[in-house]
Every structure is written in structure tokens, then in C-alpha cells.
Design a protein around this motif. Structure first.
Motif, PDB file in Angstrom:
ATOM      1  N   VAL A 171      45.312  44.523  42.675  1.00 49.29           N
ATOM      2  CA  VAL A 171      46.184  43.566  41.989  1.00 49.29           C
ATOM      3  C   VAL A 171      46.542  44.076  40.596  1.00 49.29           C
ATOM      4  CG1 VAL A 171      45.371  41.496  43.174  1.00 49.29           C
ATOM      5  CG2 VAL A 171      44.144  42.317  41.164  1.00 49.29           C
ATOM      6  N   TYR A 172      47.500  43.375  39.989  1.00 45.82           N
ATOM      7  CA  TYR A 172      47.825  43.617  38.586  1.00 45.82           C
ATOM      8  C   TYR A 172      46.821  42.881  37.692  1.00 45.82           C
ATOM      9  CZ  TYR A 172      52.454  45.279  40.053  1.00 45.82           C
ATOM     10  OH  TYR A 172      53.497  45.970  40.625  1.00 45.82           O
ATOM     11  N   HIS A 173      46.744  43.360  36.443  1.00 48.50           N
ATOM     12  CA  HIS A 173      45.878  42.700  35.459  1.00 48.50           C
ATOM     13  C   HIS A 173      46.516  42.806  34.083  1.00 48.50           C
ATOM     14  CE1 HIS A 173      42.354  41.671  33.007  1.00 48.50           C
ATOM     15  NE2 HIS A 173      42.676  42.709  32.271  1.00 48.50           N
ATOM     16  N   HIS A 174      46.427  41.723  33.334  1.00 48.85           N
ATOM     17  CA  HIS A 174      46.784  41.719  31.917  1.00 48.85           C
ATOM     18  C   HIS A 174      45.719  40.913  31.193  1.00 48.85           C
ATOM     19  CE1 HIS A 174      48.881  40.813  28.139  1.00 48.85           C
ATOM     20  NE2 HIS A 174      49.656  41.849  28.414  1.00 48.85           N
ATOM     21  N   SER A 175      45.374  41.322  29.987  1.00 51.06           N
ATOM     22  CA  SER A 175      44.275  40.665  29.277  1.00 51.06           C
ATOM     23  C   SER A 175      44.531  39.182  29.041  1.00 51.06           C
ATOM     24  CB  SER A 175      44.026  41.370  27.937  1.00 51.06           C
ATOM     25  OG  SER A 175      45.195  41.337  27.131  1.00 51.06           O
ATOM     26  N   GLN A 176      45.802  38.779  28.931  1.00 50.30           N
ATOM     27  CA  GLN A 176      46.118  37.368  28.725  1.00 50.30           C
ATOM     28  C   GLN A 176      46.191  36.594  30.045  1.00 50.30           C
ATOM     29  OE1 GLN A 176      49.211  38.551  25.224  1.00 50.30           O
ATOM     30  NE2 GLN A 176      49.351  36.452  25.943  1.00 50.30           N
ATOM     31  N   LEU A 177      46.191  37.329  31.152  1.00 46.27           N
ATOM     32  CA  LEU A 177      46.260  36.697  32.473  1.00 46.27           C
ATOM     33  C   LEU A 177      45.211  37.344  33.383  1.00 46.27           C
ATOM     34  CD1 LEU A 177      50.135  36.672  32.836  1.00 46.27           C
ATOM     35  CD2 LEU A 177      48.692  34.640  32.536  1.00 46.27           C
ATOM     36  N   PRO A 178      43.935  37.224  33.032  1.00 42.21           N
ATOM     37  CA  PRO A 178      42.901  37.928  33.801  1.00 42.21           C
ATOM     38  C   PRO A 178      42.689  37.314  35.178  1.00 42.21           C
ATOM     39  CG  PRO A 178      41.895  36.463  32.197  1.00 42.21           C
ATOM     40  CD  PRO A 178      43.375  36.429  31.924  1.00 42.21           C
ATOM     41  N   VAL A 179      42.265  38.154  36.107  1.00 45.89           N
ATOM     42  CA  VAL A 179      41.835  37.672  37.420  1.00 45.89           C
ATOM     43  C   VAL A 179      40.463  37.032  37.236  1.00 45.89           C
ATOM     44  CG1 VAL A 179      41.308  38.321  39.789  1.00 45.89           C
ATOM     45  CG2 VAL A 179      43.116  39.523  38.545  1.00 45.89           C
ATOM     46  N   LEU A 180      40.311  35.807  37.698  1.00 49.15           N
ATOM     47  CA  LEU A 180      39.081  35.056  37.438  1.00 49.15           C
ATOM     48  C   LEU A 180      37.987  35.431  38.430  1.00 49.15           C
ATOM     49  CD1 LEU A 180      40.623  31.571  36.567  1.00 49.15           C
ATOM     50  CD2 LEU A 180      39.899  33.412  35.021  1.00 49.15           C
ATOM     51  N   LEU A 181      37.393  36.597  38.191  1.00 46.06           N
ATOM     52  CA  LEU A 181      36.289  37.081  39.007  1.00 46.06           C
ATOM     53  C   LEU A 181      35.144  37.480  38.092  1.00 46.06           C
ATOM     54  CD1 LEU A 181      38.250  39.355  41.527  1.00 46.06           C
ATOM     55  CD2 LEU A 181      37.094  37.198  42.079  1.00 46.06           C
ATOM     56  N   ASP A 182      33.934  37.106  38.468  1.00 51.34           N
ATOM     57  CA  ASP A 182      32.746  37.455  37.705  1.00 51.34           C
ATOM     58  C   ASP A 182      32.573  38.977  37.724  1.00 51.34           C
ATOM     59  OD1 ASP A 182      30.239  37.910  36.667  1.00 51.34           O
ATOM     60  OD2 ASP A 182      29.205  36.461  37.954  1.00 51.34           O
ATOM     61  N   PRO A 183      32.653  39.648  36.562  1.00 47.12           N
ATOM     62  CA  PRO A 183      32.565  41.114  36.554  1.00 47.12           C
ATOM     63  C   PRO A 183      31.231  41.660  37.057  1.00 47.12           C
ATOM     64  CG  PRO A 183      32.461  40.225  34.315  1.00 47.12           C
ATOM     65  CD  PRO A 183      32.854  39.091  35.214  1.00 47.12           C
ATOM     66  N   GLU A 195      47.871  46.617  34.038  1.00 45.47           N
ATOM     67  CA  GLU A 195      46.970  47.534  34.727  1.00 45.47           C
ATOM     68  C   GLU A 195      47.063  47.281  36.232  1.00 45.47           C
ATOM     69  OE1 GLU A 195      42.917  47.371  33.515  1.00 45.47           O
ATOM     70  OE2 GLU A 195      43.390  47.385  31.373  1.00 45.47           O
ATOM     71  N   VAL A 196      46.850  48.322  37.000  1.00 48.60           N
ATOM     72  CA  VAL A 196      46.656  48.187  38.438  1.00 48.60           C
ATOM     73  C   VAL A 196      45.164  48.349  38.680  1.00 48.60           C
ATOM     74  CG1 VAL A 196      47.154  49.117  40.720  1.00 48.60           C
ATOM     75  CG2 VAL A 196      48.936  49.093  38.950  1.00 48.60           C
ATOM     76  N   ARG A 197      44.529  47.288  39.165  1.00 43.19           N
ATOM     77  CA  ARG A 197      43.080  47.276  39.317  1.00 43.19           C
ATOM     78  C   ARG A 197      42.660  47.113  40.771  1.00 43.19           C
ATOM     79  NH1 ARG A 197      40.018  43.731  34.631  1.00 43.19           N
ATOM     80  NH2 ARG A 197      40.495  45.100  32.852  1.00 43.19           N
ATOM     81  N   LEU A 198      41.522  47.748  41.077  1.00 41.76           N
ATOM     82  CA  LEU A 198      40.901  47.610  42.390  1.00 41.76           C
ATOM     83  C   LEU A 198      39.558  46.911  42.202  1.00 41.76           C
ATOM     84  CD1 LEU A 198      41.248  48.473  45.423  1.00 41.76           C
ATOM     85  CD2 LEU A 198      39.717  50.379  44.877  1.00 41.76           C
ATOM     86  N   TYR A 199      39.361  45.787  42.879  1.00 39.36           N
ATOM     87  CA  TYR A 199      38.122  45.021  42.809  1.00 39.36           C
ATOM     88  C   TYR A 199      37.381  45.109  44.134  1.00 39.36           C
ATOM     89  CZ  TYR A 199      39.827  42.634  38.571  1.00 39.36           C
ATOM     90  OH  TYR A 199      40.276  42.339  37.307  1.00 39.36           O
ATOM     91  N   ARG A 200      36.064  44.936  44.042  1.00 35.02           N
ATOM     92  CA  ARG A 200      35.216  44.888  45.227  1.00 35.02           C
ATOM     93  C   ARG A 200      34.017  43.987  44.955  1.00 35.02           C
ATOM     94  NH1 ARG A 200      31.602  49.800  46.726  1.00 35.02           N
ATOM     95  NH2 ARG A 200      30.516  48.049  47.691  1.00 35.02           N
ATOM     96  N   LEU A 201      33.310  43.617  46.005  1.00 34.19           N
ATOM     97  CA  LEU A 201      32.043  42.909  45.861  1.00 34.19           C
ATOM     98  C   LEU A 201      30.965  43.916  45.472  1.00 34.19           C
ATOM     99  CD1 LEU A 201      30.545  40.171  46.283  1.00 34.19           C
ATOM    100  CD2 LEU A 201      30.114  40.921  48.634  1.00 34.19           C
ATOM    101  N   ALA A 202      30.062  43.536  44.576  1.00 33.21           N
ATOM    102  CA  ALA A 202      29.057  44.469  44.069  1.00 33.21           C
ATOM    103  C   ALA A 202      28.100  44.953  45.157  1.00 33.21           C
ATOM    104  CB  ALA A 202      28.265  43.805  42.930  1.00 33.21           C
TER     105      ALA A 202
END
Length: 300
Positions: free
Chosen positions: A146-158, A275-282
């Protein structure tokens, strides 16, 4: 309730006639009518108004149509996924990808993954950001792009959902050109001549990005919203046809800009970087997920 009843109902909603819908479904009209009646009896409401020459949906029918579309899509996705749970399951990776990135970024990026890892069997679901994040938290997807911007963060626990930054993207305003090469529509516009603004639907991530740009402009913009959709490619087609200006990811406009069919509708201050970010489960996933993460430089 049977799946084919929903399929029949959606066909009827599109065909607006029992005879035509029955023909499309390759059943007799009496059989088709019984399926629709059985669905209505199961739900306890009338879905179609049969009084006119053309079938119309009742208010309940219009509501159920949206539910039925979503239910069938999920059912088909489930069947496809379950059929993939064979000896190839270890190489199957479920990707949830933002709609725009599924067209512009993902195809070439998948080629790069396969060049290093061999055959990555990809099950790809194009999603809006909120649905993609939900799929990741519910375990319905392996990787979220997904895309990411600091003012519009994806609400996922880092801590639970680590991410990698893969690339950057710039959102910028574009217009079709005049014969002179100047933009047909140029920001900020004028009070007496408002510019037609082609916008993303409310709730979409790129729509929120554009609203952030507009609110931070620092000067008045003279725009009138004339079209909206959740699809960046549809907006691009409207811009190319000269219907107005809109903000697009620059990577989606490379060819059209090179060919002179799209031009910037304003200077750099009307754009922003994502940013173009890739997220995964830890927690560790299947073997191929781990290989992808390691190839991209992911650390534990």
C-alpha cells in the motif's frame, strides 16, 4: 439458500427481464422464476417488482444486490484459494495490493521477485487500504502492499506488523494539453472560471491524499467537482479525454507524459511524495513469504 439463486438474481437485475435472464443462465423461464421466488421466500421479502414490462428491483432488492455481489466475489475467491491448497501451497503467497499499485507497481515488482526466487505463486486481491489492513489483521492475506504518508498512516501495530519501504511515488496534478502544449486546465484556476476537478471517491486512500494536498495548499483553489470514482485508471482516462484535471500517481502517467498526451496541471507545490510499503504479520509465515522478506532485506 443456494449460490445459483444469487447468481440468477444478479443476472435478472442486469437483464431486467425474466426471459432474457433465463436465456443467459441457460435454463427454462419457469425454472428461473422458481429460483427467484425461492430466494425471495428464503429472505422473506420481495426483491423484484414484476408489474411493469421491465423488471425493476424493489428497495430490498437493491440492498440485496450489493450484498449478493460481495458474497459471490468472496465465495469465488475462497474456492480459488482452497483449490490452491495442494502441493504448491508452500509457494502460494496471498497479496493484498492497493488498487493503483496493482496496475502500476506490482506487475514489474513481481517479475523482480521471480527473477530471484523462481516461481512465486501469487494470489492477488486489489483492495482499498482499509480493507487490506483488515485482511492482514484477520490473517486473510500474507503481504499487504500500500501507499503511506506520515499524515495518513496505515493503522497497524508496528510490533505485530513490520513493514519495508520498497519505493516512493509522487502524487501530482495532470491535465490534457492544448495544441500549444500548455495544460488545458491549470491550477489554481480563477474565481469566474472554476476548473473541472475529477476526484477519487470519498474514503479512498488517494482521495484522502488529494484532500490533504488541497487543505495544505496555502492559497484558494477554484475547482468544481465534476466526476468521482475509486479507480485511478478511470480518472486518467477522463483526463486524457479532456474532461478536467486530477491527481495521479506519476508512475501511472509515464507513457502518456512521454507521448505528450498528459502534462502537469500545476507546479511541484501541488504535489506530494508517498512511500510504497510492504506489510506482513510478525509471526513467521510459509516458506515463500520468508524468502520474499529476506530477499527484500527484512530483518527479525
Amino acid at each position: 439458500m443456494q449460490i445459483r439463486w444469487i447468481e440468477d438474481f444478479l443476472t435478472l437485475a442486469d437483464a431486467k427481464g425474466f426471459a432474457k435472464a433465463a436465456e443467459r443462465r441457460n435454463v427454462s423461464q419457469p425454472t428461473f422464476s422458481r429460483h427467484i421466488q425461492a430466494l425471495e421466500e428464503w429472505l422473506g421479502v420481495e426483491l423484484v417488482d414484476r408489474r411493469g414490462a421491465r423488471v425493476q428491483l424493489t428497495p430490498s432488492g437493491r440492498i440485496f444486490r450489493e450484498f449478493g455481489i460481495d458474497m459471490l466475489r468472496r465465495t469465488y475467491d475462497m474456492r480459488t484459494l482452497l483449490r490452491g491448497q495442494t502441493s504448491t501451497a508452500e509457494s502460494l503467497v496471498r497479496f493484498s495490493v492497493a488498487h493503483s499499485l496493482s496496475v502500476t507497481f506490482f506487475p514489474q515488482w513481481l517479475n523482480e521477485l521471480r527473477a530471484g526466487l523462481g516461481n512465486v505463486l501469487a494470489h492477488v486481491n486489489a483492495v482499498n487500504v482499509a480493507d487490506g489492513a483488515r485482511a492482514l489483521t484477520e490473517g486473510a492475506t500474507d503481504l499487504l502492499l500500500v501507499y503511506h504518508h506520515s499524515q495518513l498512516p496505515v493503522l497497524l501495530d508496528p510490533k505485530r506488523f513490520p513493514h519495508l519501504r520498497l519505493s516512493t511515488e509522487r502524487m501530482a496534478p495532470f491535465s490534457a494539453p492544448l495544441p500549444s502544449g500548455a495544460p488545458k486546465f491549470k491550477l489554481p484556476g480563477r474565481p469566474g472560471e472554476r476548473l473541472p476537478f475529477l476526484s477519487y471517491s470519498a474514503g479512498t486512500y488517494l482521495g484522502q491524499v488529494v484532500e490533504m494536498i488541497l487543505l495544505g495548499a496555502g492559497e484558494p483553489l477554484h475547482l468544481t467537482r465534476s466526476f468521482d470514482t475509486h479507480m485511478a485508471e478511470a480518472l486518467k482516462a477522463m483526463v486524457l479525454a479532456g474532461h478536467g484535471l486530477c491527481w495521479l500517481p506519476q508512475n501511472s502517467t509515464t507513457r502518456e507524459v512521454k507521448e505528450g498526451r498528459l502534462v502537469a496541471a500545476g507546479p511541484a507545490r501541488w504535489s506530494c511524495e508517498l512511500e510504497v510499503r510492504l506489510y506482513r504479520l510478525a509471526e513467521r509465515g510459509n516458506e515463500m513469504v520468508e524468502k520474499i522478506w529476506e530477499q527484500l532485506g527484512g530483518k527479525w
